[in-house]
Design an enzyme around this catalytic site. Structure first.
Site, short mmCIF file in Angstrom:
data_model
loop_
_atom_site.label_atom_id
_atom_site.label_comp_id
_atom_site.label_asym_id
_atom_site.label_seq_id
_atom_site.Cartn_x
_atom_site.Cartn_y
_atom_site.Cartn_z
N ASP A 282 0.86 -1.17 0.00
CA ASP A 282 0.00 0.00 0.00
C ASP A 282 0.91 1.23 0.00
OD1 ASP A 282 -2.15 1.66 -0.09
OD2 ASP A 282 -3.20 0.83 1.63
C1 BGC Z 1 -4.96 3.37 -0.01
C2 BGC Z 1 -5.15 2.33 -1.09
C3 BGC Z 1 -5.03 2.98 -2.43
C4 BGC Z 1 -3.66 3.65 -2.54
C5 BGC Z 1 -3.41 4.30 -3.89
C6 BGC Z 1 -3.69 4.19 -0.22
O1 BGC Z 1 -3.65 5.28 0.65
O2 BGC Z 1 -4.94 2.73 1.24
O3 BGC Z 1 -6.39 1.71 -0.94
O4 BGC Z 1 -5.19 2.04 -3.45
O5 BGC Z 1 -3.59 4.65 -1.54
O6 BGC Z 1 -4.18 5.41 -4.10
#
Ligand code: BGC
Length: 738
Positions: A282
């Site tokens: 993530d």
């Molecule tokens: C979130 C993810 C997301 C990623 C990219 C993160 O802060 O937890 O769910 O896909 O950002 O935007």
């Protein structure tokens, strides 16, 4: 017989083709890998966000572009549109080996066409519709140069304080697994590589939804039994449905950051489930091991992550900056790196990007797909199905023709951008249909007077009087209340989940006028609104319905569509009851009789029961459940049990019922829940029509997870229950497993 032979032949050929294709791609991956330098391999694991490349020029732009040109980037997120994706892909093709980039984006509930948020869609219990919604989102995104969406989020969530409940399918592993499959199939279409499909990314692996106290990013502590039975099933279902990628999570699980968890990523995902896709971290989650106090520095964090099976690094720059040294000093083996690189390259070949790196970036297709009018119609139909009718006293709904003047009151009557909530990446929110617009279009001859009454989240009551007068001058009041669209989503946890501001106070004033009041409640989570629940004449819960919200609400208020949604999450009476879910264990001191709480597992100041139960939702018609039949009393030696019953529409309108099958293992060596959803079906019936509904109970449905032993079944007595909500069982029977 001949026909079967032919079919068998065909199936064998398909399997052969798939295997041949896999071998062919693997060979290409291996030969490319041989040409790659250590640096180029590491580059494939590096993912940057592209806002700084495609947005206004700044310092970072130059260094990102240089990395792309040098083959130091495998994927970009947040680059979208044919123009920008072509431009950035061209930079990647300047690199020595010309390995194309993967473009990824959070396409969570629609791309240009905004569909209801996932929790709202979950309320439809309609797998075909959910699949189609994901497919349209994929089609639009793929026409805009995107290869890969960061969806579906399949995190089970039992705590409505957690802001990200709006991104998932609610509290139940069985429903959550069905929705996970539908969304993966919808996003990925028939085959990866088709230009109307994108790769899915199942997130967040794992148990992110169980953050302590519903506060985002908090630690998670749970038994393996709970992890396996409640939190992992939707991930497994998504993997089995062919999900191309996984994303790990921000949380710790029993003290270990999910991104560093070998147990989750290697042992369970890649070994036990034999998962062949790749795992992306993530955003910054490798770097976050440092503030967690798990890694002393970025080098340690990188080593933990790659060892644990986290293949791609989103925005930590940990692999890019640290892996080379870790490998040169022998701390990390090159085999670990190669495994990650191969998984990523495989997907690039599968998508066909080596044949044509611009395959998804076609101006003509982008133009045609974005103008497709059928998409809005699909979003409206999805929104219709997602609405849940919670209350309807004296059948005040649907609106009767003798109502001539309606007062529209509340801070969300004219809302547009809120209807999209969060995670909309392309939408033009000015084009969304407000409730006022939807109702005016549908009920042309009625007169609508509007009063805002109050803002969503302030203590200002100065507009109450105007709203009261508007109500007094009308035959009936429709109030549109709720959270703001941006009060759920990532980092949007709330400690208080009542209607914000003075909205319930406004409701009380309006109710005092003596007019009938219908309340439409919008929000990204189960909200608490006890006064409204007690006193409103009707309540329609919509979550966030997206671009067609106004039309869909008009469809339901007019009975152009008979509501069929059922809650995918329990609605508590107070935050003090949270976490509250239907599949709890009985305890040694259950409340035997309502009100008798003497030394019972109870609150002294609140009932245990929720305000609205999981699976609950009303219709404008009624259904009867009769004639439960089983084909045996005892399941022996791996046999299935066939159950059937008759469902009849006993009302005057055509309608759909979501019939739900629950099971209980009465006595087991691990305490079992009072009930668990194990089957459902959405059935449409004309007035007076009956249908035989069938469920097959398999031995696997009776299994539970026991530490040291894995999934097991134990002989004994089981209860089966069928009904239209988890707290309204209409038919029950016992059976045995031997
Ligand atoms: C979130 C993810 C997301 C990623 C990219 C993160 O802060 O937890 O769910 O896909 O950002 O935007």
């Amino acid at each position: 017989m001949k026909r079967y032979n032919w079919l068998l032949g065909f199936l064998c050929l398909q399997v052969f083709n798939v295997q041949a294709q896999e071998q062919f791609i693997s060979k290409r991956v291996d030969s490319l890998l041989k040409l790659m330098t250590l640096k180029e391999k590491i580059g494939q694991l590096n993912q940057y966000s592209g806002r700084e490349v495609t947005g206004p020029a700044n310092d970072r732009k130059a260094y990102l572009l240089k990395d792309i040109q040098n083959g130091m980037v495998g994927s970009m997120l947040n680059v979208k549109g044919v123009k920008d994706t072509r431009e950035i892909q061209a930079e990647a093709l300047k690199s020595r080996l010309k390995i194309p980039l993967l473009f990824s984006l959070d396409v969570v509930h629609g791309y240009k066409t905004v569909f209801p948020v996932p929790l709202s869609e979950a309320a439809s219990w309609d797998m075909e519709a959910i699949k189609q919604s994901a497919h349209i989102a994929a089609k639009e995104a793929a026409a805009s140069g995107i290869h890969w969406t960061f969806a579906p989020m399949v995190d089970i969530a039992r705590d409505p304080r957690w802001g990200r409940v709006m991104e998932g399918a609610g509290e139940d592993p069985f429903l959550g697994s069905a929705i996970a499959r539908a969304r993966v199939k919808g996003f990925q279409g028939e085959q990866l590589g088709a230009t109307d499909a994108v790769m899915a990314c199942v997130k967040h692996f794992a148990a992110y939804g169980a953050a302590i106290a519903g506060r985002d990013y908090n630690p998670v502590d749970m038994s393996e039994q709970q992890l396996r039975e409640i939190y992992l099933p939707p991930f497994k279902a998504a993997a089995e449905a062919g999900a191309a990628t996984f994303m790990n999570a921000f949380n710790t699980l029993n003290g270990v950051p999910a991104t560093a968890s070998t147990f989750l990523q290697r042992d369970i995902l890649k070994k036990e489930w034999n998962y062949k896709g790749f795992v992306v971290s993530d955003w910054g989650s490798i770097r976050e091991m440092i503030p967690w106090g798990f890694a002393a520095n970025l080098s340690e964090a990188a080593a933990y992550a790659i060892t644990a099976g986290s293949d791609m690094d989103m925005e930590s720059e940990a692999y890019k900056n640290e892996l080379e040294k870790l490998i040169q000093t022998g701390k990390i083996s090159v085999d670990l790196l190669d495994d990650a690189v191969k998984r990523i390259l495989y997907k690039k070949f599968e998508l066909g990007l080596f044949e044509n790196p611009y395959k998804f970036s076609d101006f003509k297709r982008e133009d045609i797909v974005m103008k497709d009018k059928t998409h809005a119609a699909a979003a409206r139909s999805m929104a219709d199905k997602s609405i849940v009718l919670l209350k309807n006293e004296h059948q005040i709904l649907p609106l009767q023709t003798d109502v001539k003047k309606i007062a529209l009151i509340g801070p969300l009557v004219r809302a547009k951008a809120d209807l999209a909530s969060t995670w909309t990446v392309y939408a033009d929110t000015t084009q969304m249909t407000s409730v006022e617009e939807g109702l005016k279009q549908r009920f042309g001859t009625m007169k609508f007077n509007y009063a805002e009454g109050c803002k969503i989240n302030t203590s200002d009551t100065s507009k109450f009087n105007e709203a009261i007068q508007t109500a007094q001058n009308a035959d009936l009041v429709v109030m549109v209340l709720g959270e703001a669209g941006n009060m759920t989503g990532e980092a949007k946890s709330r400690a208080n989940i009542e209607l914000p501001g003075v909205q319930e106070a406004l409701f009380q004033k309006i109710k005092k006028t003596g007019k009938k009041v219908i309340v439409v409640v919008m929000g990204g989570r189960p909200l608490i609104f006890n006064t409204i629940a007690d006193q409103a004449d009707a309540i329609v819960y919509t979550f966030w319905l997206g671009g067609e919200a106004g039309h869909a609400i008009a469809d339901v208020l007019s009975a152009d569509y008979n509501p069929s949604g059922k809650l995918p999450m329990t609605f508590p009476r107070s935050v003090g009851q949270v976490p509250l879910f239907y599949n709890y264990a009985n305890t040694g001191r259950p409340v035997a009789k309502s009100g008798d709480i003497h030394y019972r597992s109870a609150y002294i100041d609140s009932p245990n029961t929720p305000r609205y139960a999981f699976g609950f939702g009303m219709s404008y018609t009624d259904f009867s459940y009769t004639d439960l039949r089983k084909d045996k009393e005892i399941m022996k030696g791996g046999e299935n049990l066939n159950v059937s019953f008759t469902l009849t529409n006993t009302g005057k309108r055509k309608g759909e019922e979501v019939v739900q099958l629950y099971l209980q293992d009465k006595v087991a060596s691990v305490v079992r829940p009072v009930k668990e959803l194990k089957g459902f079906d959405k059935v449409e019936l004309e007035p007076g029509e009956s249908k035989t509904i069938k469920f097959v109970i398999t031995p696997e449905m009776l299994a539970f997870y026991k530490s040291e032993r894995g999934w097991i079944t134990e002989p004994g007595s089981f209860k089966l229950m069928v009904g239209g909500a988890s707290d309204q069982m209409r038919l029950e029977s016992d059976f045995k497993l031997e």
